[in-house]
Each structure stands twice: as structure tokens, then as C-alpha cells.
Design a protein around this motif. Structure first.
Motif, PDB file in Angstrom:
ATOM      1  N   SER A  65       0.828  -1.208   0.000  1.00 19.86           N
ATOM      2  CA  SER A  65       0.000   0.000   0.000  1.00 19.86           C
ATOM      3  C   SER A  65       0.862   1.257   0.000  1.00 19.86           C
ATOM      4  O   SER A  65       0.591   2.205  -0.742  1.00 19.86           O
ATOM      5  N   ASP A  66       1.909   1.277   0.824  1.00 12.98           N
ATOM      6  CA  ASP A  66       2.809   2.435   0.862  1.00 12.98           C
ATOM      7  C   ASP A  66       3.515   2.629  -0.478  1.00 12.98           C
ATOM      8  O   ASP A  66       3.645   3.754  -0.971  1.00 12.98           O
ATOM      9  N   THR A  67       3.980   1.530  -1.070  1.00 14.87           N
ATOM     10  CA  THR A  67       4.667   1.611  -2.360  1.00 14.87           C
ATOM     11  C   THR A  67       3.716   2.087  -3.445  1.00 14.87           C
ATOM     12  O   THR A  67       4.067   2.949  -4.261  1.00 14.87           O
ATOM     13  N   ARG A  68       2.518   1.543  -3.439  1.00 14.96           N
ATOM     14  CA  ARG A  68       1.513   1.974  -4.413  1.00 14.96           C
ATOM     15  C   ARG A  68       1.224   3.459  -4.246  1.00 14.96           C
ATOM     16  O   ARG A  68       1.097   4.195  -5.220  1.00 14.96           O
ATOM     17  N   GLY A  69       1.142   3.910  -2.998  1.00 11.43           N
ATOM     18  CA  GLY A  69       0.902   5.327  -2.732  1.00 11.43           C
ATOM     19  C   GLY A  69       2.017   6.210  -3.246  1.00 11.43           C
ATOM     20  O   GLY A  69       1.781   7.356  -3.640  1.00 11.43           O
ATOM     21  N   GLN A  70       3.244   5.687  -3.244  1.00 13.26           N
ATOM     22  CA  GLN A  70       4.383   6.450  -3.747  1.00 13.26           C
ATOM     23  C   GLN A  70       4.443   6.473  -5.268  1.00 13.26           C
ATOM     24  O   GLN A  70       4.912   7.447  -5.867  1.00 13.26           O
ATOM     25  N   LEU A  71       3.978   5.417  -5.920  1.00 11.93           N
ATOM     26  CA  LEU A  71       4.145   5.295  -7.376  1.00 11.93           C
ATOM     27  C   LEU A  71       2.875   5.603  -8.169  1.00 11.93           C
ATOM     28  O   LEU A  71       2.945   5.737  -9.389  1.00 11.93           O
ATOM     29  N   VAL A  72       1.744   5.709  -7.487  1.00 12.53           N
ATOM     30  CA  VAL A  72       0.483   5.971  -8.173  1.00 12.53           C
ATOM     31  C   VAL A  72      -0.213   7.138  -7.473  1.00 12.53           C
ATOM     32  O   VAL A  72      -0.279   7.182  -6.249  1.00 12.53           O
ATOM     33  N   SER A  73      -0.744   8.079  -8.252  1.00 14.60           N
ATOM     34  CA  SER A  73      -1.444   9.213  -7.661  1.00 14.60           C
ATOM     35  C   SER A  73      -2.805   8.773  -7.149  1.00 14.60           C
ATOM     36  O   SER A  73      -3.250   7.648  -7.395  1.00 14.60           O
ATOM     37  N   GLU A  74      -3.488   9.678  -6.463  1.00  9.20           N
ATOM     38  CA  GLU A  74      -4.787   9.345  -5.877  1.00  9.20           C
ATOM     39  C   GLU A  74      -5.835   8.997  -6.926  1.00  9.20           C
ATOM     40  O   GLU A  74      -6.754   8.233  -6.656  1.00  9.20           O
ATOM     41  N   ASP A  75      -5.688   9.564  -8.125  1.00  8.97           N
ATOM     42  CA  ASP A  75      -6.671   9.263  -9.184  1.00  8.97           C
ATOM     43  C   ASP A  75      -6.304   8.005  -9.971  1.00  8.97           C
ATOM     44  O   ASP A  75      -6.990   7.647 -10.919  1.00  8.97           O
ATOM     45  N   GLY A  76      -5.222   7.326  -9.583  1.00  5.49           N
ATOM     46  CA  GLY A  76      -4.844   6.070 -10.222  1.00  5.49           C
ATOM     47  C   GLY A  76      -3.837   6.213 -11.342  1.00  5.49           C
ATOM     48  O   GLY A  76      -3.420   5.222 -11.939  1.00  5.49           O
ATOM     49  N   ALA A  77      -3.415   7.435 -11.647  1.00  2.00           N
ATOM     50  CA  ALA A  77      -2.439   7.655 -12.717  1.00  2.00           C
ATOM     51  C   ALA A  77      -1.031   7.382 -12.186  1.00  2.00           C
ATOM     52  O   ALA A  77      -0.718   7.720 -11.046  1.00  2.00           O
ATOM     53  N   ARG A  82       8.438   9.401 -10.359  1.00  2.00           N
ATOM     54  CA  ARG A  82       8.938   8.462  -9.343  1.00  2.00           C
ATOM     55  C   ARG A  82       9.195   7.078  -9.929  1.00  2.00           C
ATOM     56  O   ARG A  82      10.067   6.358  -9.453  1.00  2.00           O
ATOM     57  N   ILE A  83       8.429   6.689 -10.931  1.00  2.00           N
ATOM     58  CA  ILE A  83       8.571   5.362 -11.519  1.00  2.00           C
ATOM     59  C   ILE A  83       9.851   5.254 -12.341  1.00  2.00           C
ATOM     60  O   ILE A  83      10.567   4.252 -12.266  1.00  2.00           O
ATOM     61  N   VAL A  84      10.159   6.282 -13.138  1.00  2.00           N
ATOM     62  CA  VAL A  84      11.325   6.219 -14.031  1.00  2.00           C
ATOM     63  C   VAL A  84      12.617   6.022 -13.240  1.00  2.00           C
ATOM     64  O   VAL A  84      13.413   5.127 -13.586  1.00  2.00           O
ATOM     65  N   PRO A  85      12.895   6.790 -12.180  1.00  2.10           N
ATOM     66  CA  PRO A  85      14.147   6.540 -11.438  1.00  2.10           C
ATOM     67  C   PRO A  85      14.213   5.135 -10.825  1.00  2.10           C
ATOM     68  O   PRO A  85      15.275   4.496 -10.825  1.00  2.10           O
ATOM     69  N   VAL A  86      13.078   4.644 -10.324  1.00  2.00           N
ATOM     70  CA  VAL A  86      13.058   3.291  -9.759  1.00  2.00           C
ATOM     71  C   VAL A  86      13.359   2.262 -10.840  1.00  2.00           C
ATOM     72  O   VAL A  86      14.133   1.315 -10.631  1.00  2.00           O
ATOM     73  N   ALA A  87      12.779   2.439 -12.015  1.00  2.00           N
ATOM     74  CA  ALA A  87      13.016   1.510 -13.123  1.00  2.00           C
ATOM     75  C   ALA A  87      14.468   1.554 -13.567  1.00  2.00           C
ATOM     76  O   ALA A  87      15.075   0.516 -13.857  1.00  2.00           O
TER      77      ALA A  87
END
Length: 105
Positions: A65-77, A82-87
Motif C-alpha cells: 500500500s505504501d509503495t503503491r501510494g508512492q508510485l500511483v497518484s490518488e486518481d490512479g495515474a 517516481r517510476i522512471v528513477p526506480v526503473a
């Protein structure tokens, strides 16, 4: 002064105490029987495993849930900033591991 007891009362008291003692000894025998001890140990172990698995499940769900909250906005986008640096870091780690395995051969 206390009243004197008759022999019949004394005998009845002895019989009752013997029965109480027999019940107590039976209870001790059941508690100390190897099957009882093994059964209690199994139950305690199963309960500990269930508690540990439950805690692990809750922890994993919280991390997800915390990870999803960091990588996905509240509207689901997806949050690309944040995703590109992790990738990139993930690809770099996989590349370094592949390079290391290749050097060993």
C-alpha cells in the motif's frame, strides 16, 4: 471442644479423600501423558505460526500500500517522476548482476 467422630465418619472421610486423590492422580496422568504433551506443543506451534503469518501478511500489505501510494497518484495515474528513477535503478542492478555472472564464466 470438637465433637468426637465415629469410626464410620472417619472411614467415610478416608474413602472420600482416596476418591479425590484418585481423581487428582488421573488428571496428572492425563496432563503428563506424551500424547497430551505433544498435542499441546503442536497447538502452541500452530498458533505461533498463525500469528507470525498474520503479522507478515499485514506487513506485506502495508508495504504494498505504501509503495503503491508512492508510485500511483490518488486518481490512479502513474507518477512517472517516481517510476522512471526506480526503473532505471532496477535495470542498472540487473545489468550489474548479469555482468558479474558473465565475468565468473
Amino acid at each position: 471442644m470438637s465433637e468426637a467422630r465415629t469410626p464410620a465418619q472417619i472411614e467415610a472421610d478416608i474413602v472420600r479423600r482416596r476418591q479425590d486423590l484418585a481423581v487428582t492422580l488421573d488428571e496428572i496422568g492425563v496432563r503428563l501423558h506424551p500424547r497430551t504433551i505433544i498435542g499441546e506443543a503442536k497447538a502452541k506451534t500452530a498458533a505461533a505460526v498463525d500469528r507470525t503469518a498474520g503479522r507478515a501478511y499485514v506487513t506485506v500489505q502495508r508495504v504494498i500500500s505504501d509503495t503503491r501510494g508512492q508510485l500511483v497518484s490518488e486518481d490512479g495515474a502513474p507518477r512517472l517522476e517516481r517510476i522512471v528513477p526506480v526503473a532505471v535503478v532496477g535495470v542498472a542492478v540487473v545489468g550489474l548482476l548479469a555482468l558479474r555472472l558473465q565475468r565468473r564464466r
